[in-house]
Design an enzyme around this catalytic site. Structure first.
Site, PDB file in Angstrom:
ATOM      1  N   SER A  54      -6.857   6.277  74.632  1.00  0.00           N
ATOM      2  CA  SER A  54      -7.098   7.473  75.525  1.00  0.00           C
ATOM      3  C   SER A  54      -8.636   7.941  75.208  1.00  0.00           C
ATOM      4  O   SER A  54      -9.194   8.222  76.433  1.00  0.00           O
ATOM      5  CB  SER A  54      -6.077   8.711  75.220  1.00  0.00           C
ATOM      6  N   GLU A  55      -9.047   7.996  73.928  1.00  0.00           N
ATOM      7  CA  GLU A  55     -10.493   8.736  73.916  1.00  0.00           C
ATOM      8  C   GLU A  55     -11.530   7.756  74.357  1.00  0.00           C
ATOM      9  O   GLU A  55     -12.368   8.291  74.925  1.00  0.00           O
ATOM     10  CB  GLU A  55     -10.601   8.536  72.106  1.00  0.00           C
ATOM     11  N   VAL A  56     -11.183   6.316  74.520  1.00  0.00           N
ATOM     12  CA  VAL A  56     -12.259   5.540  74.835  1.00  0.00           C
ATOM     13  C   VAL A  56     -12.117   5.713  76.316  1.00  0.00           C
ATOM     14  O   VAL A  56     -13.215   5.641  77.241  1.00  0.00           O
ATOM     15  CB  VAL A  56     -12.021   4.092  74.570  1.00  0.00           C
TER      16      VAL A  56
END
Length: 299
Positions: A54-56
């Site tokens: 999700s962060e990427v």
């Protein structure tokens, strides 16, 4: 910026700032962030890998798009080991439409590096995380905070907007070096996950309000136009090769890229530009060339 800048540390001499004491600032963020809370699918989970994905994906990509891609990606590659073992063409195929294909390749490389070390789990230390391909300080801090409930200095665009708006309202060209001490000072909380959700959601609300505090940061820059850019041509060339499982000749690939450009009302690419695009994508590990035929890289 020095890695030490991302250490959680208290500094009472920073306060008050803009007439706010530390407790008053924390209370305001908790109140505003709570009122703006977004119930997103990757929140409140303890899976470091899923949080990393999700962060990427959220880097330079709108939340609404990531909400479509994140569950599909995890369904196809539910673990680090599954992603590490997946063919590059399958990873890139699922990433199409999300943009910045380098992120997909780096994510796979990170999975490969972790599994090659004999582990099936993402590490839970800042130093280990930033040693992985494509993971910088903000991404590492996001994983620590959201997956492992560890205090971390998490500074991304929405968080930056909050600190600028609340603590530096009348200043311009504020460097991250001025913000980081305040981010670090407020990061040590019993619930790091909820604290950073509050920052993110308050920041998103501020930016939707029409006054984007991020413009006061030296890190602020308008994203360059995608339409007609080299980045768009790279992405189109990757799609062309993905659509040719048995490979495609260099001549056919150029013809297809020229046709895509013509469909958008532009001239075809020069031979020099085409060769440069192919060389870049091959060097970065997206494509490989066998004789005069282009393929998606196998690993």
């Amino acid at each position: 910026m020095a890695k030490d800048a991302y250490k959680v540390q208290r500094n009472d001499s920073l306060w008050p700032r803009n007439d706010l004491s530390r407790p008053a600032f924390v209370a305001r963020i908790q109140e505003e962030g709570g009122a703006s809370y977004r119930d997103l699918p990757w929140r409140n989970i303890d899976d470091g890998y899923a949080v990393l994905v999700s962060e990427v994906m959220l880097q330079q990509t709108q939340v609404v798009r990531v909400k479509r891609y994140w569950p599909r990606f995890l369904e196809a590659f539910p673990t680090l080991s599954a992603l590490a073992a997946a063919p590059i063409k399958e990873v890139l195929a699922l990433w199409q439409g999300l943009g910045y294909n380098r992120r997909a390749l780096s994510l796979k490389r990170a999975a490969e590096q972790v599994t090659a070390s004999g582990s099936a789990q993402l590490p839970d230390s800042f130093e280990e995380l930033i040693s992985l391909p494509g993971i910088g300080p903000a991404t590492a801090s996001g994983v620590l905070t959201f997956a492992f409930q560890k205090p971390a200095v998490y500074l991304e665009t929405n968080v930056r907007a909050v600190f600028l708006h609340e603590l530096f309202p009348d200043e311009d060209q504020v460097p991250d070096a001025d913000l980081l001490p305040y981010v670090a000072d407020t990061a040590d909380t019993p619930d790091p996950r909820s604290w950073n959700y509050a920052l993110l959601d308050f920041g998103a609300t501020l930016k939707r309000s029409g006054t984007n505090p991020s413009r006061a940061s030296t890190s602020y820059s308008r994203q360059s136009a995608f339409e007609g850019s080299r980045r768009q041509k790279r992405a189109e060339l990757v799609r062309i090769v993905l659509d040719a499982p048995e490979g495609i000749s260099l001549a056919q690939a150029k013809h297809a890229l020229d046709a895509a450009e013509a469909d958008r009302g532009r001239d075809g690419v020069s031979a020099e530009l085409f060769d440069s695009l192919v060389a870049d994508l091959a060097r970065e590990g997206f494509l490989c060339i066998k004789d005069t035929v282009l393929f998606v890289a196998e690993s």
